[in-house]
Design an enzyme around this catalytic site. Structure first.
Site, mmCIF file in Angstrom:
data_model
loop_
_atom_site.group_PDB
_atom_site.id
_atom_site.type_symbol
_atom_site.label_atom_id
_atom_site.label_comp_id
_atom_site.label_asym_id
_atom_site.label_seq_id
_atom_site.Cartn_x
_atom_site.Cartn_y
_atom_site.Cartn_z
ATOM 1 N N ASP A 199 -10.434 2.643 2.208
ATOM 2 C CA ASP A 199 -10.650 2.005 3.516
ATOM 3 C C ASP A 199 -11.456 2.913 4.445
ATOM 4 O OD1 ASP A 199 -9.331 -0.369 2.930
ATOM 5 O OD2 ASP A 199 -7.382 0.422 3.536
ATOM 6 N N LYS A 220 0.806 -1.236 0.000
ATOM 7 C CA LYS A 220 0.000 0.000 0.000
ATOM 8 C C LYS A 220 0.837 1.283 0.000
ATOM 9 C CE LYS A 220 -4.202 -1.894 2.081
ATOM 10 N NZ LYS A 220 -5.260 -1.664 3.075
#
Ligand code: ATR
Length: 294
Positions: free
Chosen positions: A107, A71
């Site tokens: 997220d 990420k």
């Protein structure tokens, strides 16, 4: 699944990837919406991350989801990164367009949408929130809460230096005007609390969030006494294996509303799917059952 030559392609890049529920989740939507497209699990060794992403882009992929451990590398790779992802410090969704890579982080969206869909009485505008944990997951959750405009965040972590650093970092961005957070005024602070005080700071909380790995299958349970937590508080856990963690079980048995972590996974997938495949997917009870049924 029968594809034509025009099929749209996307996937999830991780290392390892075999545990990922994303191919099943996106596959369900593709099939239900009769889309000519595919979403693939892509196991990519970190040393090959950038060359693989360039290859996928050149091969005409619409984009990818990015999971552990890529990420942060994804944030560096992208030509453009949205301000929320920059603030979180991680990209989990990439869209390829006209030879360029656009990174975002869904997220935070997934966390808030899960609460919006599954809690009946949470008012973000006045909410006092206790967040347990100060790792990467806590970072996404706190930025999401700031963006949702909650009134107070109390942050508690076993290692206090880590919660202090996180609170500092997420406050500094705001005062420098660099953050994307719209709804969190600069005079609000993230309050760092001692781990030993984690039981007493629950009094007056409207929302309790566990972002630690405690309670996950194979990990010890989170030791927490919920006596001080108001009965109208909502309790959520970002752990979803098991679906009902010991914390959620304890909260439910004393009458608190609980929201499990699976919904966050399902909702965070929506923006990517829409960008790559052009249709708006929904999170339904049938989808939950299908994803759990693997
Ligand atoms: P992630 O990126 O998924 O958040 P992480 O960065 O490893 O993962 O963070 C794990 C979180 O769980 C941390 O807040 C960690 O606390 P420390 O910062 O003190 O390590 C917390 N955690 C893990 N094991 C714990 C334990 N036995 N007791 C209390 N907290 C624990």
């Amino acid at each position: 699944m029968i594809l034509t030559g025009k099929a749209r392609l996307a996937g999830v890049v991780g290392w390892p990837i075999s545990h990922s529920k994303s191919p099943r989740l996106h596959g369900y939507w593709l099939e239900n919406l009769s889309i000519d497209g595919a979403y693939l699990p892509l196991a990519i060794d970190p040393v090959h991350f950038e060359e693989t992403l360039r290859g996928l882009k050149n091969a005409g992929f619409q984009g990818v989801n990015v999971t552990v451990p890529h990420k942060e590398a994804a944030l560096k790779f992208c030509d453009e990164v949205d301000p929320l992802a920059r603030r979180i410090g991680a990209v989990n969704t990439i869209v390829f367009k006209n030879g360029r890579s656009f990174g975002s982080n869904t997220d935070a969206f997934g966390f808030i949408e899960n609460l919006r869909q599954n809690s009946t009485h949470l008012d973000f505008g006045t909410a006092k929130v206790v967040v347990l944990g100060a790792g990467g997951a806590a970072r996404g959750v706190i930025v999401a809460l700031q963006d949702a405009g909650v009134s107070e965040v109390l942050l508690v972590n076993r290692t206090k230096s880590r919660s202090e650093a996180l609170a500092d970092d997420l406050s500094t961005d705001l005062s420098s005007g660099q953050g994307s957070v719209q709804n969190w005024s600069q005079n609000r602070k993230i309050q760092v609390c001692e781990w030993e005080k984690r039981n007493e700071i629950l009094s007056g909380a409207d929302l309790l969030v566990n972002t630690t790995s405690l309670g996950m299958a194979g990990q010890p349970p989170l030791e927490l006494d919920l006596s001080a937590l108001p009965l109208n508080a909502v309790v959520t856990d970002i752990v979803y294996a098991p679906l009902i963690t010991p914390l959620l079980e304890m909260a439910r048995s004393r009458g608190n509303q609980i929201v499990d972590g699976l919904g966050m996974l399902l909702h965070q997938a929506r923006p990517g799917f829409q960008a790559w495949f052009g249709e708006k997917p929904e999170v339904t009870p049938e989808l939950r059952e299908f994803v759990l049924d693997a």
